[in-house]
Design an enzyme around this catalytic site. Sequence first.
Site, mmCIF file in Angstrom:
data_model
loop_
_atom_site.group_PDB
_atom_site.id
_atom_site.type_symbol
_atom_site.label_atom_id
_atom_site.label_comp_id
_atom_site.label_asym_id
_atom_site.label_seq_id
_atom_site.Cartn_x
_atom_site.Cartn_y
_atom_site.Cartn_z
ATOM 1 N N ASN A 1 0.850 -1.277 -0.071
ATOM 2 C CA ASN A 1 -0.051 0.045 -0.043
ATOM 3 C C ASN A 1 0.786 1.342 -0.010
ATOM 4 O O ASN A 1 1.621 1.587 0.881
ATOM 5 C CB ASN A 1 -1.094 0.062 1.338
ATOM 6 C CG ASN A 1 -1.851 1.197 1.397
ATOM 7 O OD1 ASN A 1 -1.626 1.977 0.351
ATOM 8 N ND2 ASN A 1 -2.446 1.385 2.429
ATOM 9 N N VAL A 2 0.866 2.070 -0.962
ATOM 10 C CA VAL A 2 1.951 3.081 -1.199
ATOM 11 C C VAL A 2 1.729 4.242 -0.208
ATOM 12 O O VAL A 2 2.594 5.061 -0.156
ATOM 13 C CB VAL A 2 2.048 3.622 -2.752
ATOM 14 C CG1 VAL A 2 2.668 2.583 -3.820
ATOM 15 C CG2 VAL A 2 0.831 4.173 -3.135
ATOM 16 N N SER B 1 -0.556 14.564 -14.003
ATOM 17 C CA SER B 1 -1.655 14.613 -14.657
ATOM 18 C C SER B 1 -1.950 15.976 -15.225
ATOM 19 O O SER B 1 -1.412 16.798 -14.869
ATOM 20 C CB SER B 1 -3.160 14.027 -13.806
ATOM 21 O OG SER B 1 -4.173 14.655 -14.671
ATOM 22 N N TYR C 1 -8.154 16.133 -6.396
ATOM 23 C CA TYR C 1 -7.241 15.116 -7.189
ATOM 24 C C TYR C 1 -6.332 16.158 -8.066
ATOM 25 O O TYR C 1 -4.983 15.734 -8.208
ATOM 26 C CB TYR C 1 -8.149 14.474 -8.493
ATOM 27 C CG TYR C 1 -7.517 13.640 -9.332
ATOM 28 C CD1 TYR C 1 -6.765 12.403 -9.103
ATOM 29 C CD2 TYR C 1 -7.027 14.248 -10.538
ATOM 30 C CE1 TYR C 1 -6.285 11.708 -9.989
ATOM 31 C CE2 TYR C 1 -6.481 13.488 -11.682
ATOM 32 C CZ TYR C 1 -5.896 12.311 -11.274
ATOM 33 O OH TYR C 1 -5.148 11.350 -12.122
ATOM 34 N N ALA D 1 -5.155 18.939 -6.990
ATOM 35 C CA ALA D 1 -4.046 19.481 -6.126
ATOM 36 C C ALA D 1 -2.967 18.253 -5.797
ATOM 37 O O ALA D 1 -1.854 18.715 -5.583
ATOM 38 C CB ALA D 1 -4.839 19.727 -5.020
ATOM 39 N N LYS E 1 -2.066 16.203 -7.924
ATOM 40 C CA LYS E 1 -1.146 16.158 -9.097
ATOM 41 C C LYS E 1 -0.400 17.201 -9.205
ATOM 42 O O LYS E 1 0.891 17.201 -9.806
ATOM 43 C CB LYS E 1 -1.955 15.819 -10.371
ATOM 44 C CG LYS E 1 -2.633 14.514 -10.093
ATOM 45 C CD LYS E 1 -1.715 13.189 -10.055
ATOM 46 C CE LYS E 1 -2.325 11.989 -10.265
ATOM 47 N NZ LYS E 1 -1.236 10.795 -10.308
ATOM 48 N N ILE F 1 -6.437 9.113 -20.885
ATOM 49 C CA ILE F 1 -5.944 7.867 -21.172
ATOM 50 C C ILE F 1 -7.026 6.560 -21.032
ATOM 51 O O ILE F 1 -7.538 6.495 -19.937
ATOM 52 C CB ILE F 1 -4.566 7.499 -20.570
ATOM 53 C CG1 ILE F 1 -3.630 8.768 -20.676
ATOM 54 C CG2 ILE F 1 -4.099 6.388 -21.133
ATOM 55 C CD1 ILE F 1 -2.951 9.296 -21.961
HETATM 56 N N1 LIG Z 1 -6.239 7.114 -16.895
HETATM 57 C C1 LIG Z 1 -5.980 8.557 -17.078
HETATM 58 O O1 LIG Z 1 -6.791 9.243 -18.191
HETATM 59 C C2 LIG Z 1 -5.166 9.382 -16.459
HETATM 60 C C3 LIG Z 1 -4.725 10.622 -16.676
HETATM 61 C C4 LIG Z 1 -3.883 11.204 -15.903
HETATM 62 C C5 LIG Z 1 -3.061 10.943 -15.078
HETATM 63 N N2 LIG Z 1 -3.341 9.323 -14.563
HETATM 64 C C6 LIG Z 1 -2.593 9.154 -13.588
HETATM 65 O O2 LIG Z 1 -2.080 8.040 -14.155
HETATM 66 C C7 LIG Z 1 -1.604 6.911 -12.992
HETATM 67 C C8 LIG Z 1 -1.975 5.483 -13.618
HETATM 68 O O3 LIG Z 1 -3.317 5.610 -13.878
HETATM 69 P P1 LIG Z 1 -4.285 4.489 -14.603
HETATM 70 O O4 LIG Z 1 -5.278 5.110 -15.592
HETATM 71 O O5 LIG Z 1 -3.243 3.756 -15.248
HETATM 72 O O6 LIG Z 1 -5.105 3.842 -13.354
HETATM 73 P P2 LIG Z 1 -5.505 2.427 -13.091
HETATM 74 O O7 LIG Z 1 -6.583 2.371 -12.031
HETATM 75 O O8 LIG Z 1 -5.741 1.451 -14.218
HETATM 76 O O9 LIG Z 1 -4.286 1.760 -12.354
HETATM 77 C C9 LIG Z 1 -3.755 2.380 -11.079
HETATM 78 C C10 LIG Z 1 -3.092 1.235 -10.119
HETATM 79 O O10 LIG Z 1 -2.778 1.862 -8.794
HETATM 80 C C11 LIG Z 1 -2.910 0.926 -7.998
HETATM 81 N N3 LIG Z 1 -3.187 1.558 -6.461
HETATM 82 C C12 LIG Z 1 -4.017 2.390 -6.197
HETATM 83 N N4 LIG Z 1 -4.012 2.657 -5.011
HETATM 84 C C13 LIG Z 1 -2.824 1.946 -4.516
HETATM 85 C C14 LIG Z 1 -2.066 2.021 -3.334
HETATM 86 N N5 LIG Z 1 -2.588 2.414 -2.302
HETATM 87 N N6 LIG Z 1 -1.043 1.094 -3.089
HETATM 88 C C15 LIG Z 1 -0.678 0.424 -4.258
HETATM 89 N N7 LIG Z 1 -1.246 0.433 -5.534
HETATM 90 C C16 LIG Z 1 -2.484 1.487 -5.731
HETATM 91 C C17 LIG Z 1 -4.345 0.284 -8.183
HETATM 92 O O11 LIG Z 1 -4.484 -0.960 -7.729
HETATM 93 C C18 LIG Z 1 -4.069 0.256 -9.723
HETATM 94 O O12 LIG Z 1 -3.634 -1.076 -10.160
HETATM 95 C C19 LIG Z 1 -2.543 7.532 -11.732
HETATM 96 O O13 LIG Z 1 -1.546 7.948 -10.909
HETATM 97 C C20 LIG Z 1 -3.526 8.349 -12.355
HETATM 98 O O14 LIG Z 1 -3.684 9.342 -11.410
HETATM 99 C C21 LIG Z 1 -4.300 8.827 -15.265
#
Ligand SMILES: NC(=O)c1ccc[n+]([C@@H]2O[C@H](COP(=O)([O-])OP(=O)(O)OC[C@H]3O[C@@H](n4cnc5c(N)ncnc54)[C@H](O)[C@@H]3O)[C@@H](O)[C@H]2O)c1
Length: 245
Positions: free
Chosen positions: A59-60, A138, A151, A153, A155, A183
Amino acid sequence: MAGRLAGRHIIVTGAASGMGRAIATLFAAEGAKVALFDRDAKRLEEVARETGQTAIEVNVADEASVNAAVRQAADALGALDGVVNAAGILREQPFDLTTAAIYDDLMGVNLRGPFLVSQAALPELRKAPSATIVNIASNAALNPHPGLAVYSATKAGLVALSQAMAKELGPGIRVNAVCPGIIRTPMTANMWEQGGIGEQAVEATIALKRPGQPEEIAEVCLFLTAEQSSFVSAGVLAVNGGALY
Ligand SMILES: NC(=O)c1ccc[n+]([C@@H]2O[C@H](COP(=O)([O-])OP(=O)(O)OC[C@H]3O[C@@H](n4cnc5c(N)ncnc54)[C@H](O)[C@@H]3O)[C@@H](O)[C@H]2O)c1
């Protein structure tokens, strides 16, 4: 093994899904040894089987959990010279309905998480001649969205953290932030469900008229982790298909 990351030892958080999974898969294909960090043990095992890399449940947001996981990663990989912080959560809520508990969850995973993982890895990163940290922030950091106040804030905080860390940790460690736009990952899946705003949002906000794929973010993280980006640090790279706002 040949590859742009041959001989590297890298933690990728959020490796069970979406961008983290794509990053871990590409990094392994480029010759890195990867420690796959995630709290989703089941999906993490799938990625470990597919890539032949090391799964570590964590858990990060939890300091003790992160410290144990980083120790385990250093033992399993033999060294650490890179981190990609991709774990994150999204909670969409109007500002007045955003509770303190939601605030704490968002800050815990999205900002405290990269802080804890990077800090715990520092002693190992410092042993390497050149190490890298890439933080997935983000587009919301650059253009805060309504409904995503906290969210956004977290990022924006992550971008500032990355730049300050880059200034303190050079010359041995380069730190950069990536700011993805929309994405297609499990995080945004509801945008393309029936009645979702996916197509509309893409049309209105993205010059390239399509969402990004996680593999396209992985390629940017590869560049920022490999020697090809040797003079890039404290960078903030928008990867959003051309934001129309
Ligand atoms: N998808 C988008 O459009 C988008 C856009 C901008 C930024 N982001 C950022 O990109 C990153 C990746 O997002 P994604 O779209 O691949 O999301 P996703 O939900 O597919 O993957 C996120 C992963 O993080 C893990 N996770 C969550 N909380 C955790 C914790 N406390 N400890 C360990 N692991 C944990 C989840 O289990 C999951 O496997 C994130 O930081 C997200 O905020 C996503």
